[in-house]
Design a protein around this motif. Structure first.
Motif, mmCIF file in Angstrom:
data_model
loop_
_atom_site.group_PDB
_atom_site.id
_atom_site.type_symbol
_atom_site.label_atom_id
_atom_site.label_comp_id
_atom_site.label_asym_id
_atom_site.label_seq_id
_atom_site.Cartn_x
_atom_site.Cartn_y
_atom_site.Cartn_z
ATOM 1 N N VAL A 82 -16.452 60.309 13.523
ATOM 2 C CA VAL A 82 -17.033 61.224 14.504
ATOM 3 C C VAL A 82 -18.192 60.536 15.223
ATOM 4 N N VAL A 83 -19.042 59.861 14.471
ATOM 5 C CA VAL A 83 -20.190 59.180 15.070
ATOM 6 C C VAL A 83 -19.724 58.040 15.973
ATOM 7 N N ARG A 84 -18.745 57.257 15.505
ATOM 8 C CA ARG A 84 -18.228 56.146 16.334
ATOM 9 C C ARG A 84 -17.631 56.662 17.635
ATOM 10 N N SER A 85 -16.886 57.739 17.557
ATOM 11 C CA SER A 85 -16.279 58.263 18.784
ATOM 12 C C SER A 85 -17.338 58.859 19.717
ATOM 13 N N SER A 86 -18.409 59.421 19.166
ATOM 14 C CA SER A 86 -19.485 59.925 20.027
ATOM 15 C C SER A 86 -20.227 58.770 20.692
ATOM 16 N N ASN A 87 -20.392 57.669 19.969
ATOM 17 C CA ASN A 87 -21.011 56.477 20.562
ATOM 18 C C ASN A 87 -20.189 55.973 21.746
ATOM 19 N N LEU A 88 -18.873 55.982 21.583
ATOM 20 C CA LEU A 88 -17.991 55.543 22.659
ATOM 21 C C LEU A 88 -18.118 56.466 23.873
ATOM 22 N N MET A 89 -18.221 57.766 23.624
ATOM 23 C CA MET A 89 -18.396 58.717 24.732
ATOM 24 C C MET A 89 -19.671 58.422 25.513
ATOM 25 N N VAL A 90 -20.762 58.168 24.807
ATOM 26 C CA VAL A 90 -22.030 57.892 25.479
ATOM 27 C C VAL A 90 -21.940 56.591 26.271
ATOM 28 N N GLU A 113 -10.774 61.304 21.933
ATOM 29 C CA GLU A 113 -10.930 60.689 20.615
ATOM 30 C C GLU A 113 -11.955 61.455 19.787
ATOM 31 N N PHE A 114 -13.062 61.836 20.425
ATOM 32 C CA PHE A 114 -14.096 62.583 19.721
ATOM 33 C C PHE A 114 -13.561 63.930 19.250
ATOM 34 N N VAL A 115 -12.869 64.635 20.125
ATOM 35 C CA VAL A 115 -12.340 65.958 19.769
ATOM 36 C C VAL A 115 -11.398 65.849 18.578
ATOM 37 N N LEU A 116 -10.544 64.847 18.576
ATOM 38 C CA LEU A 116 -9.626 64.681 17.445
ATOM 39 C C LEU A 116 -10.378 64.347 16.158
ATOM 40 N N ALA A 117 -11.390 63.492 16.244
ATOM 41 C CA ALA A 117 -12.174 63.147 15.053
ATOM 42 C C ALA A 117 -12.928 64.374 14.538
#
Length: 194
Positions: free
Chosen positions: A109-117, A149-153
């Protein structure tokens, strides 16, 4: 003698009943704790998504002034700089991301949020050089793929079904552990080497 046996049986019954009650209460407490954390995480994730969407919407407004400076440390990517109005959106996104990092239970979840930012910053950097209509489509594709990706995680962490396609994103399970999902082909191409 029968009085002693009856008293002993009563005491044993009370002890067993108390033990069963303690087990049931412990189970209820664990379930309540799990539910509370699920609700906390859901609130943090929806708050993060709202802040993300507001940031992206702000960047796309006509007349927005965005400056770009290179990050002084590696990877030296372009960092958007906003005026006072834009700084509010940036700070809200950063605060929501920090909240998410505090409550998340899974690194995915954290990795996918980093990618979003990173993708949102890249979009803002593109906005510094382009009008909204001329921002390269790839920037938007990366942005929305990162959000998927974030939503799925997040759905996986919240215990919701997460092994379905969103758009053209098939999931691929690596192992039996729920954390061991390979990034989708859609997400692989939006990640930059670290």
């Amino acid at each position: 003698m029968t009085v002693l046996i009856a008293a002993a049986m009563t005491l044993i019954g009370v002890a067993v009943g108390g033990w069963v009650t303690l087990l049931a209460q412990g189970r209820l407490l664990r379930r309540d704790h799990s539910t509370q954390w699920r609700d906390i995480r859901l609130a943090a994730y929806t708050g993060y998504l709202s802040a993300f969407r507001e940031y992206v919407a702000y960047v796309q407004r006509p007349g927005v002034n965005v400056a770009v400076v290179p990050r002084p440390v590696r990877p030296h990517d372009p960092m958007p700089v906003f005026d006072e109005t834009g700084a509010v959106y940036k700070e809200r996104l950063e605060a929501a991301k920090t909240t998410l990092r505090l409550v998340s239970g899974q690194p995915r979840v954290v990795r996918s949020s980093n990618l979003m930012v990173r993708c949102a910053r890249q979009l803002a950097a593109e906005r510094a050089d382009h009008d909204v209509e001329t921002i390269p489509a790839r920037a938007f594709e990366q942005l929305w793929s990162a959000e998927r990706e974030f939503v799925l995680a997040a759905r996986a962490e919240l215990g919701l079904p997460h092994d379905f396609e969103i758009g053209d994103r098939p999931t691929r399970r690596i192992g039996s552990n729920a954390d061991e999902f390979e990034l989708s082909p859609l997400a692989v191409w939006i990640q930059e080497p670290e």
